[in-house]
Scaffold this active site. Structure first.
Site, PDB file in Angstrom:
ATOM      1  CD  GLU A  43      -2.761  -1.355   2.424  1.00 30.28           C
ATOM      2  OE1 GLU A  43      -2.865  -0.390   3.193  1.00 30.28           O
ATOM      3  OE2 GLU A  43      -3.353  -2.435   2.620  1.00 30.28           O
ATOM      4  CG  HIS A  73      -9.820  -5.971   1.295  1.00 28.94           C
ATOM      5  ND1 HIS A  73     -10.022  -7.107   2.062  1.00 28.94           N
ATOM      6  CD2 HIS A  73      -8.510  -5.664   1.416  1.00 28.94           C
ATOM      7  CE1 HIS A  73      -8.881  -7.458   2.632  1.00 28.94           C
ATOM      8  NE2 HIS A  73      -7.943  -6.612   2.257  1.00 28.94           N
TER       9      HIS A  73
END
Ligand code: G3I
Length: 377
Positions: free
Chosen positions: A192, A268
């Site tokens: 990330e 997700h």
């Protein structure tokens, strides 16, 4: 250890005098750069094991299992694993070993949990998960070496010079990757690092500079030359601006000769939120010579959702698995957990849950059947 992921020639990246990333003045350390001496490993203090859980409705091992069906596609199918339930729930361990051929480590290998103090490592939980995977012939996807979250306070609150933090990060990566050399098949090296189309402002980026990413991959490769090294992120699964930023990041790394082998797309999702352009995005990453893996799949539902929510969830799981099977080089579908009994969702999204393919009593949900059906084609 089956290393069927051995890199195709196109992936062999020769690291000869590769230039440093833009923004830094140092060349990447060559293999003669010995990592700083590792801090002594600490006494292994395992996380508390939860009390034995009440007996569940018996989990009935499927036949064929998801891992048996996935093998026919040369696909890895797996889940993120937590040390507590692995130790405390026989059903958790049984279902995990029966259904999946790869596991990733939900928290135990993150910087904070595994390196809680400058001179202390805590390997017990990671060791237990790695040993379980080896006992059940499962590949291991290490998660994650460099992230802005779950970094310990001694890192995030410290006053660092670039040189000092480089040494700390180098020693961390050399110690953790070195400990599992030849055992962990793939690593999420950096997690990330992209935010709003640019490098996220983290302690790593602010103190070291943009080249912390190239250096982290270089050091991981030195510590285990056989491990596949991934950049992992969320929100860039389909064709969108973040996916473009991830593509540009890893394209530059490939061009600089950084030892990167793949990209992890976390996936997700909320119900009905399948990104558009997954196959197109995966294919353009594959055209760089990279593998792509779905690394953290879950589809969260509103607890008060409509009665057909599980059937709709099943369609979403099916769509992701089909996209992975259709794309050029999607080699794994890894879910972020596998039973609603142990999922990060309820604590992160109020009113949401039921995101995984087994319910809280380890009974398969329609999403399980949808994956089974897709793999049986
Ligand atoms: O282990 C401690 C425990 O000792 C303490 O009593 C308890 C209460 O403070 O906290 C426990 O640590 C928690 C840890 O999960 C283990 O349960 C942390 O507070 C909590 O923040 C941590 O959450 C994890 C989250 O990453 C952290 O950002 C989730 O379990 C984990 O599923 C989630 O996973 C991330 C991936 O690594 C990266 N991609 C996104 C994904 C979801 O955020």
């Amino acid at each position: 250890m089956d290393k069927k992921w051995l890199l195709a020639p196109a992936l062999l990246i020769v690291l000869v005098g590769c230039t440093a990333a833009p923004g830094s003045t140092e060349a990447l350390p060559t293999s003669t750069t010995a990592p700083p001496a590792a801090a002594p490993a600490a006494t292994n203090t395992p996380e508390p094991t939860p009390a034995p859980t009440p007996t569940h409705a018996p989990y009935v091992p499927s036949s064929p299992s998801l891992r048996e069906l996935a093998a026919a596609h040369d696909l890895l199918i797996g889940a993120a694993v937590s040390a507590g339930p692995l130790r405390g729930e026989a059903t958790y361990a049984q279902a995990l070993a029966h259904e999946f051929n790869v596991l990733t480590i939900e928290n135990a290998m993150k910087f904070g949990p595994i390196h809680p103090a400058p001179d202390r490592y805590a390997f017990a939980n990671a060791d237990a998960i790695v040993a379980f995977a080896e006992e059940h012939d499962m590949q291991i996807h290490g998660h994650t070496l460099v992230w802005h979250r779950q970094a310990p306070e001694w890192i995030t609150e410290g006053e660092w010079t670039r040189k000092e933090l480089l040494e700390v990060l180098h020693e961390h990566i050399a110690t953790v990757v070195g400990r599992y050399r030849g055992r962990v098949d793939a690593w999420d090296v950096v997690n990330e690092a992209i935010d709003k189309g640019r490098l996220r402002e983290t302690v790593w980026e602010k103190v070291i500079g943009p080249d912390y990413i190239d250096l982290a991959f270089q050091w991981a490769h030195e510590a285990d030359p056989d491990a596949l090294l991934f950049y992992n992120d969320y929100g860039g699964e389909g064709t969108n601006k973040k996916a473009d930023a991830i593509y540009d990041l890893v394209k530059g790394m490939v061009e600089r000769g950084v030892p990167i082998h793949g990209v992890g797309l976390q996936m997700h999702l909320t119900l009905g939120g399948i990104p558009t352009g997954i196959v197109e995005n995966v294919d353009r990453l594959a055209d760089l010579g990279l593998e792509v893996q779905i690394t953290e799949l879950d589809v969260r539902l509103q607890k008060q959702g409509k009665p057909d929510k599980f059937e709709r969830q099943a369609k979403d799981y099916k769509a992701v698995v089909e996209a992975c099977l259709q794309a050029k080089r999607c080699t794994a579908v890894i879910m972020w957990g596998f039973t609603d009994r142990h999922s990060w969702i309820p604590s992160a999204f109020e009113g949401y849950g039921e995101a995984l393919i087994f319910d809280e009593l380890y009974q398969p949900k329609p999403a399980y059947a949808a994956i089974q059906e897709t793999l049986q084609k």
